[in-house]
Design an enzyme around this catalytic site. Sequence first.
Site, PDB file in Angstrom:
ATOM      1  N   TYR A 196     -11.512   6.877   1.493  1.00 29.06           N
ATOM      2  CA  TYR A 196     -11.150   5.451   1.442  1.00 29.06           C
ATOM      3  C   TYR A 196      -9.910   5.174   2.283  1.00 29.06           C
ATOM      4  O   TYR A 196      -9.904   4.281   3.137  1.00 29.06           O
ATOM      5  CB  TYR A 196     -10.916   5.072  -0.020  1.00 29.06           C
ATOM      6  N   ALA A 197      -8.858   5.956   2.053  1.00 29.51           N
ATOM      7  CA  ALA A 197      -7.601   5.732   2.768  1.00 29.51           C
ATOM      8  C   ALA A 197      -7.780   5.908   4.270  1.00 29.51           C
ATOM      9  O   ALA A 197      -7.227   5.140   5.072  1.00 29.51           O
ATOM     10  CB  ALA A 197      -6.528   6.687   2.235  1.00 29.51           C
ATOM     11  N   CYS A 198      -8.552   6.926   4.672  1.00 32.15           N
ATOM     12  CA  CYS A 198      -8.766   7.167   6.101  1.00 32.15           C
ATOM     13  C   CYS A 198      -9.528   6.009   6.743  1.00 32.15           C
ATOM     14  O   CYS A 198      -9.194   5.567   7.859  1.00 32.15           O
ATOM     15  CB  CYS A 198      -9.538   8.468   6.303  1.00 32.15           C
ATOM     16  N   ARG A 246     -11.002   0.920 -12.017  1.00 33.10           N
ATOM     17  CA  ARG A 246      -9.639   1.390 -11.789  1.00 33.10           C
ATOM     18  C   ARG A 246      -8.864   1.459 -13.095  1.00 33.10           C
ATOM     19  O   ARG A 246      -9.335   1.032 -14.137  1.00 33.10           O
ATOM     20  CB  ARG A 246      -8.958   0.485 -10.758  1.00 33.10           C
ATOM     21  N   VAL A 247      -7.640   1.994 -13.020  1.00 32.35           N
ATOM     22  CA  VAL A 247      -6.965   2.467 -14.229  1.00 32.35           C
ATOM     23  C   VAL A 247      -6.794   1.384 -15.291  1.00 32.35           C
ATOM     24  O   VAL A 247      -7.054   1.633 -16.480  1.00 32.35           O
ATOM     25  CB  VAL A 247      -5.601   3.120 -13.869  1.00 32.35           C
ATOM     26  N   CYS A 250     -10.104   0.662 -16.827  1.00 27.79           N
ATOM     27  CA  CYS A 250     -10.511   1.847 -17.605  1.00 27.79           C
ATOM     28  C   CYS A 250      -9.841   1.858 -18.966  1.00 27.79           C
ATOM     29  O   CYS A 250     -10.494   2.047 -20.001  1.00 27.79           O
ATOM     30  CB  CYS A 250     -10.129   3.121 -16.839  1.00 27.79           C
ATOM     31  N   GLN A 270       3.134   8.024 -10.667  1.00 30.00           N
ATOM     32  CA  GLN A 270       3.848   6.765 -10.845  1.00 30.00           C
ATOM     33  C   GLN A 270       3.219   5.674  -9.995  1.00 30.00           C
ATOM     34  O   GLN A 270       2.845   5.909  -8.846  1.00 30.00           O
ATOM     35  CB  GLN A 270       5.327   6.944 -10.475  1.00 30.00           C
ATOM     36  N   SER A 349      -1.821  10.713  -4.912  1.00 28.26           N
ATOM     37  CA  SER A 349      -0.437  10.594  -4.459  1.00 28.26           C
ATOM     38  C   SER A 349       0.473  10.513  -5.675  1.00 28.26           C
ATOM     39  O   SER A 349       0.078  10.000  -6.722  1.00 28.26           O
ATOM     40  CB  SER A 349      -0.265   9.353  -3.588  1.00 28.26           C
ATOM     41  N   LYS A 351       3.585   9.010  -6.021  1.00 32.10           N
ATOM     42  CA  LYS A 351       4.251   7.724  -6.244  1.00 32.10           C
ATOM     43  C   LYS A 351       3.760   6.724  -5.206  1.00 32.10           C
ATOM     44  O   LYS A 351       3.425   7.105  -4.089  1.00 32.10           O
ATOM     45  CB  LYS A 351       5.781   7.848  -6.087  1.00 32.10           C
TER      46      LYS A 351
END
Length: 401
Positions: A196-198, A246-247, A250, A270, A349, A351
């Site tokens: 996703y990030a790439c 997502r969190v 969830c 974090q 990651s 933070k």
Amino acid sequence: MSSSSSSSSSAPSPASGRVDLDGAPVAPLTICMIGAGGFIGSHLCEKLMAETSHTVLAVDVYCDKIRHLVDPAPPHLAGRISFHRLNIKNDSRLEGLIKMADLTINLAAICTPADYNTRPLDTIYSNFIDALPVVKYCSENSKRLIHFSTCEVYGKTIGSFLPKDHPLRKEPEFFVLTEDESPCIFGPIVKQRWSYACAKQLIERLIFAEGAENDLEFTIVRPFNWIGPRMDFIPGVDGPSEGVPRVLACFSNNLLRREPLKLVDGGEVQRTFLYIKDAIEAVVLMIENPARANGHIFNVGNPNNEVTVRELAEMMTEVYANVSGEPPLEEPVIDVSAQQFYGEGYDDSDKRIPSMTLINKQLGWNPKTPLKDLLETTLTYQHKTYKEAVKTQMSQASASS
């Protein structure tokens, strides 16, 4: 598909007398909003309809979250918002809609961490390949583009490579993320979580290159965990039973079902969280201040709302008990490994703390809403919207087992 909106040249004068940050009148715009039916799009559509005279061509596959605006449009919004049901990956109507608009906003994406491992190809195609025509049409037709990226393009912090007890890990230059300076550091290829990030980083680079070589007017938005009503879905109610949102969604799902909240790898990472209505204020500033926003990448987050995921779980448990009147479970959280929860190939990651210097300088924007307040608003909405549906779904599942 509803009939097309009129172009901005025939749009009415702004009834609200809106001015930009430099005191100039804001001309009404026609905005092609791709992904208008999602969480962010629905809030942005509401804001634009309520407070501006801009016209929106709302493009999406679904309109459930904006049905109250488009099916049908209320009389006072007639001609100002129209819904266009299409999939941008294979519909020739897309270029026509972009040509009709002054500005295109692209919100379309697969952006759920659980999908990055299980659907890496779909993730890459959705966030890079499917976005290519949008960038191409904007560039070829000299149309302005606001593209939504992600804070995940930063990847891991520099400090995450230091020993855990190293004093430099507490120094801001080793973890605060700055748009034009922080490197993008991803994990190895076998960790498909970074698909996703790439993909998001590559489309950012393409947009930036279009600006440099072909004078595309663009703004890139990097959201840092925007939360609020209508975000994501509740599995088995308005999303797939096996889905993993997502969190915050969830944890909301766990709370609604009176299940322990699952903390991945102890919930030590974090994060910062931003209220959706604060975020939308920032986006409207970008829309109405092109001279200040064009050519920039903006972090949009709230560094004051920084917590570990474990602390978030504890806060949500406390807030939901107050909202619902139900006492928390004796054991409100359980620890699970990333492999158990997400499967092979997951990485994370440590933070994600945004620098707000650039957006404050260019647009004068700062976040306002404290974390506890936005959790109360969001969980009140989740409880009122989903509690009975979750009860029904659970009883049906129990009866059929």
